[in-house]
Design an enzyme around this catalytic site. Sequence first.
Site, PDB file in Angstrom:
ATOM      1  N   LYS A  24       0.842  -1.206   0.000  1.00 28.17           N
ATOM      2  CA  LYS A  24       0.000   0.000   0.000  1.00 28.17           C
ATOM      3  C   LYS A  24       0.876   1.256   0.000  1.00 28.17           C
ATOM      4  O   LYS A  24       0.639   2.190  -0.762  1.00 28.17           O
ATOM      5  CB  LYS A  24      -0.891  -0.011   1.251  1.00 28.17           C
ATOM      6  CG  LYS A  24      -1.509   1.313   1.577  1.00 28.17           C
ATOM      7  CD  LYS A  24      -2.372   1.242   2.807  1.00 28.17           C
ATOM      8  CE  LYS A  24      -1.694   1.602   4.113  1.00 28.17           C
ATOM      9  NZ  LYS A  24      -1.316   3.010   4.265  1.00 28.17           N
ATOM     10  N   ASN A  25       1.900   1.249   0.848  1.00 27.98           N
ATOM     11  CA  ASN A  25       2.712   2.456   1.008  1.00 27.98           C
ATOM     12  C   ASN A  25       3.637   2.722  -0.172  1.00 27.98           C
ATOM     13  O   ASN A  25       4.255   3.781  -0.250  1.00 27.98           O
ATOM     14  CB  ASN A  25       3.508   2.390   2.311  1.00 27.98           C
ATOM     15  CG  ASN A  25       2.603   2.559   3.528  1.00 27.98           C
ATOM     16  OD1 ASN A  25       1.444   2.924   3.382  1.00 27.98           O
ATOM     17  ND2 ASN A  25       3.128   2.283   4.707  1.00 27.98           N
ATOM     18  N   ARG A  94      -3.901  10.618   4.658  1.00 26.94           N
ATOM     19  CA  ARG A  94      -2.832  11.617   4.632  1.00 26.94           C
ATOM     20  C   ARG A  94      -1.983  11.556   3.379  1.00 26.94           C
ATOM     21  O   ARG A  94      -1.416  12.560   2.960  1.00 26.94           O
ATOM     22  CB  ARG A  94      -1.951  11.470   5.860  1.00 26.94           C
ATOM     23  CG  ARG A  94      -2.626  11.816   7.147  1.00 26.94           C
ATOM     24  CD  ARG A  94      -1.639  11.679   8.260  1.00 26.94           C
ATOM     25  NE  ARG A  94      -0.390  12.302   7.893  1.00 26.94           N
ATOM     26  CZ  ARG A  94      -0.116  13.582   8.051  1.00 26.94           C
ATOM     27  NH1 ARG A  94      -0.994  14.378   8.583  1.00 26.94           N
ATOM     28  NH2 ARG A  94       1.047  14.059   7.684  1.00 26.94           N
ATOM     29  N   CYS A 118      -3.415  12.652  13.522  1.00 27.08           N
ATOM     30  CA  CYS A 118      -4.237  11.454  13.582  1.00 27.08           C
ATOM     31  C   CYS A 118      -3.885  10.711  14.851  1.00 27.08           C
ATOM     32  O   CYS A 118      -3.009  11.142  15.610  1.00 27.08           O
ATOM     33  CB  CYS A 118      -4.070  10.591  12.349  1.00 27.08           C
ATOM     34  SG  CYS A 118      -2.525   9.782  12.260  1.00 27.08           S
ATOM     35  N   ILE A 330       9.340   7.096  16.181  1.00 30.69           N
ATOM     36  CA  ILE A 330       8.809   7.796  15.000  1.00 30.69           C
ATOM     37  C   ILE A 330       7.528   8.578  15.339  1.00 30.69           C
ATOM     38  O   ILE A 330       7.399   9.744  14.992  1.00 30.69           O
ATOM     39  CB  ILE A 330       8.527   6.807  13.833  1.00 30.69           C
ATOM     40  CG1 ILE A 330       9.738   5.904  13.563  1.00 30.69           C
ATOM     41  CG2 ILE A 330       8.073   7.548  12.568  1.00 30.69           C
ATOM     42  CD1 ILE A 330      10.921   6.550  12.900  1.00 30.69           C
ATOM     43  N   ARG A 400      -8.263  -0.207   5.737  1.00 34.04           N
ATOM     44  CA  ARG A 400      -7.486   0.814   5.017  1.00 34.04           C
ATOM     45  C   ARG A 400      -6.245   0.196   4.381  1.00 34.04           C
ATOM     46  O   ARG A 400      -5.762   0.695   3.365  1.00 34.04           O
ATOM     47  CB  ARG A 400      -7.001   1.889   6.006  1.00 34.04           C
ATOM     48  CG  ARG A 400      -7.944   3.036   6.200  1.00 34.04           C
ATOM     49  CD  ARG A 400      -7.236   4.142   6.964  1.00 34.04           C
ATOM     50  NE  ARG A 400      -5.902   4.343   6.422  1.00 34.04           N
ATOM     51  CZ  ARG A 400      -4.817   4.562   7.147  1.00 34.04           C
ATOM     52  NH1 ARG A 400      -4.887   4.616   8.455  1.00 34.04           N
ATOM     53  NH2 ARG A 400      -3.638   4.733   6.572  1.00 34.04           N
TER      54      ARG A 400
HETATM   55  C1  UD1 Z   1       6.037   7.011   8.571  1.00 34.28           C
HETATM   56  C2  UD1 Z   1       7.070   5.916   8.544  1.00 34.28           C
HETATM   57  C3  UD1 Z   1       6.605   4.874   7.559  1.00 34.28           C
HETATM   58  C4  UD1 Z   1       5.214   4.415   7.993  1.00 34.28           C
HETATM   59  C5  UD1 Z   1       4.244   5.582   8.190  1.00 34.28           C
HETATM   60  C6  UD1 Z   1       2.918   5.186   8.799  1.00 34.28           C
HETATM   61  C7  UD1 Z   1       9.476   6.217   8.869  1.00 34.28           C
HETATM   62  C8  UD1 Z   1      10.690   6.950   8.452  1.00 34.28           C
HETATM   63  N1  UD1 Z   1       8.363   6.490   8.176  1.00 34.28           N
HETATM   64  O1  UD1 Z   1       5.927   7.560   7.246  1.00 34.28           O
HETATM   65  O2  UD1 Z   1       7.506   3.806   7.512  1.00 34.28           O
HETATM   66  O3  UD1 Z   1       4.674   3.546   7.047  1.00 34.28           O
HETATM   67  O4  UD1 Z   1       4.818   6.520   9.047  1.00 34.28           O
HETATM   68  O5  UD1 Z   1       3.103   4.730  10.091  1.00 34.28           O
HETATM   69  O6  UD1 Z   1       9.503   5.389   9.751  1.00 34.28           O
HETATM   70  N2  UD1 Z   1       7.963  14.714  10.215  1.00 34.28           N
HETATM   71  C9  UD1 Z   1       8.112  16.045  10.454  1.00 34.28           C
HETATM   72  N3  UD1 Z   1       7.775  16.914   9.444  1.00 34.28           N
HETATM   73  C10 UD1 Z   1       7.308  16.493   8.234  1.00 34.28           C
HETATM   74  C11 UD1 Z   1       7.171  15.127   8.010  1.00 34.28           C
HETATM   75  C12 UD1 Z   1       7.492  14.255   9.041  1.00 34.28           C
HETATM   76  O7  UD1 Z   1       8.521  16.465  11.529  1.00 34.28           O
HETATM   77  O8  UD1 Z   1       7.033  17.341   7.366  1.00 34.28           O
HETATM   78  C13 UD1 Z   1       8.309  13.745  11.290  1.00 34.28           C
HETATM   79  C14 UD1 Z   1       7.091  12.998  11.795  1.00 34.28           C
HETATM   80  O9  UD1 Z   1       6.414  13.671  12.820  1.00 34.28           O
HETATM   81  C15 UD1 Z   1       7.685  11.678  12.248  1.00 34.28           C
HETATM   82  C16 UD1 Z   1       8.890  11.468  11.289  1.00 34.28           C
HETATM   83  O10 UD1 Z   1       9.180  12.760  10.759  1.00 34.28           O
HETATM   84  O11 UD1 Z   1       8.191  11.776  13.554  1.00 34.28           O
HETATM   85  C17 UD1 Z   1       8.649  10.486  10.164  1.00 34.28           C
HETATM   86  O12 UD1 Z   1       7.572  10.953   9.377  1.00 34.28           O
HETATM   87  P1  UD1 Z   1       7.329  10.469   7.885  1.00 34.28           P
HETATM   88  O13 UD1 Z   1       8.315   9.418   7.515  1.00 34.28           O
HETATM   89  O14 UD1 Z   1       7.167  11.646   7.004  1.00 34.28           O
HETATM   90  O15 UD1 Z   1       5.901   9.848   8.032  1.00 34.28           O
HETATM   91  P2  UD1 Z   1       5.228   8.964   6.972  1.00 34.28           P
HETATM   92  O16 UD1 Z   1       5.554   9.369   5.615  1.00 34.28           O
HETATM   93  O17 UD1 Z   1       3.793   8.923   7.390  1.00 34.28           O
END
Ligand code: UD1
Length: 424
Positions: A24-25, A94, A118, A330, A400
Amino acid sequence: MKLKTLIITGGNKLKGKVTVSGSKNATLPIMAASLLGKTPSSINNIPLVRDIYTMSSLLQTFGTKVKIKNHSIIIDPSEINNYKAPYEIVRKMRASIYVLGPFVAKYKRAKVSMPGGCAIGLRPIDLHIKGIKKLGAKIKMKHGYVVAEAKKLKGAKIVFDKVSLGATINCLLAAVLAEGTSVFINASKEPEVADTIKFLKTMGADIKGEGTSTLIINGVRELNGVSEYNVIPDRIEAATLIIAAVMTKGNVLVENLMPEHLTVFFEKLKEAGAKFKILNNSVHVFPHKGQLQAVDIITEPYPGFPTDIQAQWMALMTIAKGNSVIKETIWENRFIHVLELNRMGVDIKIEGNTAIVKGVNELSAADVMASDLRASAALIIAGLIAKGDTYIRRIYHLERGYENFYNKLRGLGAKVKIKMENTI
Ligand code: UD1
């Protein structure tokens, strides 16, 4: 309104073969990437899960033609006439934010609703915005929308303060059509990013360094659609099924996965005393003797232990011998499943971003509530071995991201029923 409740009667050892669906991702950013093409793209091995249908609806609101047949999707972006991603869709998923990069790069404008926080955490998008601004876009926040404009995007050096899968993808989807060279430092190395890069390269993009934290992108003038692309298997679904098999002391062949995407997970599983054999594209789980050992984990960006397997690992540790320490780095609020697991007779304590799981000999069935996608999977895994009937409410979260999961488990001999229940 009626909602689905999942009822699991615990105690059956899983047995047989099961096939992992496409990731999915990886599919979601690849669908967004297809917006960059002059011609249609055809993507295979997609999972038929709700997030994919939500992304399809979003692409259709732009005038994109989308056709899903079996596990393939054809996306034709040639008649896009609207650049607004509305709140009604973005709030559901998202990953909608991934359309920002392609729109700014190809159509020089975008209006994307800001995704909210979320259950698992705040989930900011500051790094996405900062990166796309560096490429030359003007971005403002207006009435809850990210409004972007760009005369021309220019290659730039982007240093990500934090490893972010989402920000790496969004900036990449803009930089591929920017003029000149971009260099990304501290980029995400997740396999889903590497798969998106592979897709973009098949479209004609010039990107070097996939799978590493430094990406070099030489912008090109245009990109073509891709005629046949196969998405990678879902490493998180694979790990979930493997944990379910281990948990029940089952004998299961989990097929269609890429074991190299789960190296740290397999190491931890071995340490815990699970018995399994890694084959080419599959993993065979055998029943282990006695009790598993408690093993600590820390969630980290790839290749570290994935945050998306933390909840399922915790479910496994509930019946391990000793205390396991689970540290989530994370997402700040990704322990909602703890209270629910405790209802099943476990003793898990939370201290900041760390959970300490005191293993028990057996779990007892209870009424529990799913709070997010991976928490749902963890509660199912626990329910598979709990004594009695576990009722999991709000199971819609699971749909989802896990394709046909109830039937996959039934195929392995699990006792799983669905009941429609009235909500207040
Ligand atoms: C993350 C996970 C991914 C997982 C998904 C859903 C990592 C690196 N990524 O991806 O494997 O499938 O969650 O659980 O493990 N952040 C910021 N600013 C931003 C974007 C992110 O501060 O603009 C921070 C977030 O708060 C978080 C971290 O960076 O602590 C990782 O975020 P990100 O990898 O962008 O999240 P997803 O893409 O949702």
